[in-house]
Design an enzyme around this catalytic site. Structure first.
Site, PDB file in Angstrom:
ATOM      1  N   CYS A  70     -16.829  -5.162  -6.022  1.00  0.00           N
ATOM      2  CA  CYS A  70     -17.198  -5.903  -7.220  1.00  0.00           C
ATOM      3  C   CYS A  70     -17.563  -4.882  -8.295  1.00  0.00           C
ATOM      4  CB  CYS A  70     -18.404  -6.783  -6.886  1.00  0.00           C
ATOM      5  SG  CYS A  70     -19.119  -7.652  -8.282  1.00  0.00           S
ATOM      6  N   CYS A 181     -12.121  -6.238 -12.806  1.00  0.00           N
ATOM      7  CA  CYS A 181     -12.942  -7.181 -12.036  1.00  0.00           C
ATOM      8  C   CYS A 181     -12.101  -7.561 -10.835  1.00  0.00           C
ATOM      9  CB  CYS A 181     -13.255  -8.416 -12.882  1.00  0.00           C
ATOM     10  SG  CYS A 181     -13.967  -9.787 -11.924  1.00  0.00           S
TER      11      CYS A 181
END
Ligand code: DGL
Length: 253
Positions: A70, A181
């Protein structure tokens, strides 16, 4: 022992997918903090605290290395995690360097899509100032994509309309789209359709190669030739529902 994977939700599956290609015989434990996603619109402190709680959970499950799959959690917590734990902690980094190298001198710009928190964090800003010597990198927050992904909406008219709305109208000036992302590679098909001819890159393969090197150097690669197993958690709850598992494996396929 397991390799721990952590994300705010299902985005890290896009990284795990690459890991399975390179290291299919490892055992993985995947923790997506679904109850608290999205992270990218929270404060750095909130994301750091949520990340630390999730990692404490993973630590109780016998991990030999941890992938913070992440970008948002990496910018908020990776430094402190490395200070606290003595196993390798691998983070994500938007692929700015290769994108800039490719487009510098080619008269094309680079567009980075990420969460609002990733884009405003010091980690990303310093990455850009280190490599973007010709000032060709632009940034675009796309927080709604995380919500869509968490609802397993990847390629439908609502997603497409959102992307068409937020992407710059003069998209042709871009040579590369950087997906900063881990949820965003899940939209690769729809993106490729909307911006044909633009390179779409992410840092997943590089991250996994780095994980492999680190494990190899520490002599911690799995020696069994058998295919490993994966355990999934959604915020501390083991994923057992066959319908949910099928959705996960479809992303990993
Ligand atoms: N997948 C995450 C990232 O790479 C976080 C997305 C979110 O929860 O906002 O940034």
């Amino acid at each position: 022992m397991n390799i721990g994977f952590f994300d705010s939700g299902i985005g890290g599956l896009s990284v795990l997918k690459e890991a399975l290609k390179l290291m299919p015989n490892e055992n993985y434990i995947y923790y997506g903090d679904t109850d608290n996603a999205p992270y990218g619109i929270k404060t750095k402190e909130e994301v750091r605290d949520l990340t630390f709680s999730a990692v404490e959970f993973l630590v109780r499950h016998d991990i030999k290395a941890l992938v913070i799959a992440c970008n948002t959690a990496t910018s908020a917590a990776v430094r402190e995690l490395r200070q606290k734990y003595d196993f390798p902690v691998i983070g994500m980094e938007p692929a700015i360097k290769p994108a800039v190298e490719k487009n510098n001198g080619a008269h094309k710009r680079v567009l980075t899509l990420a969460t609002p928190l990733t884009l405003k964090e010091e980690k990303f800003q310093s990455l850009v100032s280190r490599f973007d010597t010709e000032h060709i990198v632009d940034m675009l927050p796309a927080p709604k994509l995380v919500e869509f992904a968490e609802n397993f909406m990847f390629d439908n008219p609502v997603v497409e309309a959102y992307l068409r709305d937020i992407l710059p109208k003069d998209i042709d000036k871009y040579g590369t789209l950087v997906l900063g992302c881990t949820h965003f590679p899940l939209f690769r098909n729809v993106l490729a359709r909307i911006v044909p001819g633009i390179d779409i890159i992410d840092g997943n393969e590089g991250t996994v190669r780095h994980l492999h090197e680190v494990l190899k150097a520490a002599n911690k690669l799995e020696t069994s030739k058998e295919k490993g197993r994966i355990i999934f958690y959604r915020s501390g709850t083991l994923v057992e529902d066959p319908a949910m598992l099928e959705k996960y494996y479809r992303i990993l396929a």
